[in-house]
Design an enzyme around this catalytic site. Structure first.
Site, mmCIF file in Angstrom:
data_model
loop_
_atom_site.group_PDB
_atom_site.id
_atom_site.type_symbol
_atom_site.label_atom_id
_atom_site.label_comp_id
_atom_site.label_asym_id
_atom_site.label_seq_id
_atom_site.Cartn_x
_atom_site.Cartn_y
_atom_site.Cartn_z
ATOM 1 N N ALA A 142 0.828 -1.219 0.000
ATOM 2 C CA ALA A 142 0.000 0.000 0.000
ATOM 3 C C ALA A 142 0.858 1.263 0.000
ATOM 4 C CB ALA A 142 -0.943 -0.020 1.204
ATOM 5 N N GLY A 195 -11.553 -2.935 5.832
ATOM 6 C CA GLY A 195 -10.982 -2.729 4.493
ATOM 7 C C GLY A 195 -9.562 -3.247 4.353
ATOM 8 N N ASP A 209 -3.090 -13.397 -2.501
ATOM 9 C CA ASP A 209 -2.697 -11.986 -2.489
ATOM 10 C C ASP A 209 -1.175 -11.858 -2.336
ATOM 11 O OD1 ASP A 209 -3.511 -9.013 -2.048
ATOM 12 O OD2 ASP A 209 -2.253 -9.471 -0.314
ATOM 13 N N LYS A 213 1.802 -10.398 -4.911
ATOM 14 C CA LYS A 213 2.804 -9.404 -4.512
ATOM 15 C C LYS A 213 4.216 -9.918 -4.778
ATOM 16 C CE LYS A 213 -0.117 -7.152 -1.087
ATOM 17 N NZ LYS A 213 -0.736 -7.349 0.227
#
Ligand code: HSE
Length: 345
Positions: A142, A195, A209, A213
């Site tokens: 992020a 979230g 996920d 990455k």
């Protein structure tokens, strides 16, 4: 798509938690006098609408809309910035075409460069050929300077020997909170509401996920890693994996017994901590899965949604470069998207 050059505009795809946080941050920056590009289009799976002067009201309209919509390519012009705040495969399939038409793409969606290798190469080639920007810093950590650091090391001639650590913000949060007493499934629901997870939390819990990455980071290091090269140990039992998304919530309790067993085993072994780790090395060996680590292990540091990643390279061959910080959540992800937008302009 029009090739006429005019003032660039933002088209935002996705009005869920990340897309909404993007609009809020865009409004805050504009109020503060930051020269942010005009927010012109809001698109989700139900509606595609022009953003009015009141962006917050337009966002509410888009979120409440009914129907089915798709962004029409003729709505975009060369020089526009498409912001992908979806987790959609159909949207990721279009990244390369948008770039070929001179549209910058800024994305939190990992399926562009973190899925099929051919698609990732097409995106890289289209961005290089068209001279437009592909902003991907929101895809890993992020916005933590992970992809950037690896790219810069590789560009500077360093070979990446190994990258390993905690790359899932939601699983970091889950293992920082799970105490072996309250049900794991309850924490999964909280992480989804906050979230931190993907819209389908099985994408996180299955290791998918983190796999995406690792593909993004390995490719940034110049390694043509493919999904099947990564050994993934999923936390999702097959009976939960096979359910349609709308049936998952009611069955999350299927996670509780196996996770409790992992916790109890680690606790018995001198109070070890559970962590969900990903790693790849320069030979292309890569894996993802749960590990029990001594409490004083460097990768146990961190709290909340912290990612913690160690990068070993030619220059960092004994002591790694370590990058740590919040790695999931709407606010940090939206900030990373806007940083990339500002880099374009
Ligand atoms: N679901 C992701 C995570 C969000 O848990 O890390 C950030 O990519």
């Amino acid at each position: 798509m029009s090739s006429v050059k005019s003032k660039p505009r933002i088209a935002l795809l996705g009005t869920g938690v990340v897309g909404s946080a993007f609009v809020s941050r865009w409004l805050r920056l504009r109020e503060r006098g930051v020269a942010v590009t005009e927010l012109a289009l809001l698109v989700n799976s139900r509606v595609a609408l022009e953003c009015r002067a009141d962006a917050a009201a337009s966002l509410q309209t888009a979120r409440a809309a009914q129907g089915v919509a798709k962004l029409r390519d003729d709505a975009l012009r060369a020089g526009d910035i498409l912001v992908d705040a979806t987790a959609s495969e159909a949207v990721a399939q279009r990244h390369a075409a948008w770039l070929q038409h001179g549209v910058h793409v800024v994305t939190a969606n990992k399926l562009g460069i973190g899925a099929d290798l051919q698609r990732a190469n097409e995106i890289r080639d289209a961005s290089e050929k068209s001279g437009v920007h592909y902003g991907d810093s929101a895809t890993v950590g992020a916005g933590l300077p992970l992809i950037r650091s690896i790219r810069e090391l590789a560009r500077g001639g360093d070979r990446i020997h190994r990258v390993e650590g905690v790359l899932s913000g939601s699983l970091a949060w889950l293992f920082n909170h799970y105490d072996g007493m309250r049900a794991f499934s309850g924490f999964v629901r909280q992480a989804r509401e906050a979230g931190y997870t993907e819209p389908d939390p099985r994408i996180d819990l299955s290791g998918e996920d983190v796999r995406r990455k690792l593909l993004i980071l390995a490719r940034a290091a110049g390694l043509p890693l493919q999904a099947q090269d990564i050994e993934v140990n999923s936390l999702v039992p097959p009976s939960l994996a096979s359910l349609p998304l709308d049936a998952v919530d009611a069955q999350l309790e299927q996670l509780d017994a196996p996770l409790h067993a992992h916790f109890a085993e680690a606790y018995k072994n001198g109070g070890q901590k559970l962590r969900f780790l990903g790693r790849f090395d320069g030979e292309g060996k890569a894996s993802v899965g749960i590990a029990a680590l001594p409490a004083d292990h460097p990768l146990c540091g961190g709290s909340g949604t912290d990612n913690k990643v160690a990068i070993f390279s030619d220059r960092y061959d004994v002591n790694p470069l370590v990058i740590q910080g919040p790695g999931a959540g709407a606010e940090v992800t939206a900030a990373a998207l806007l940083d990339d937008v500002l880099r374009v302009v």
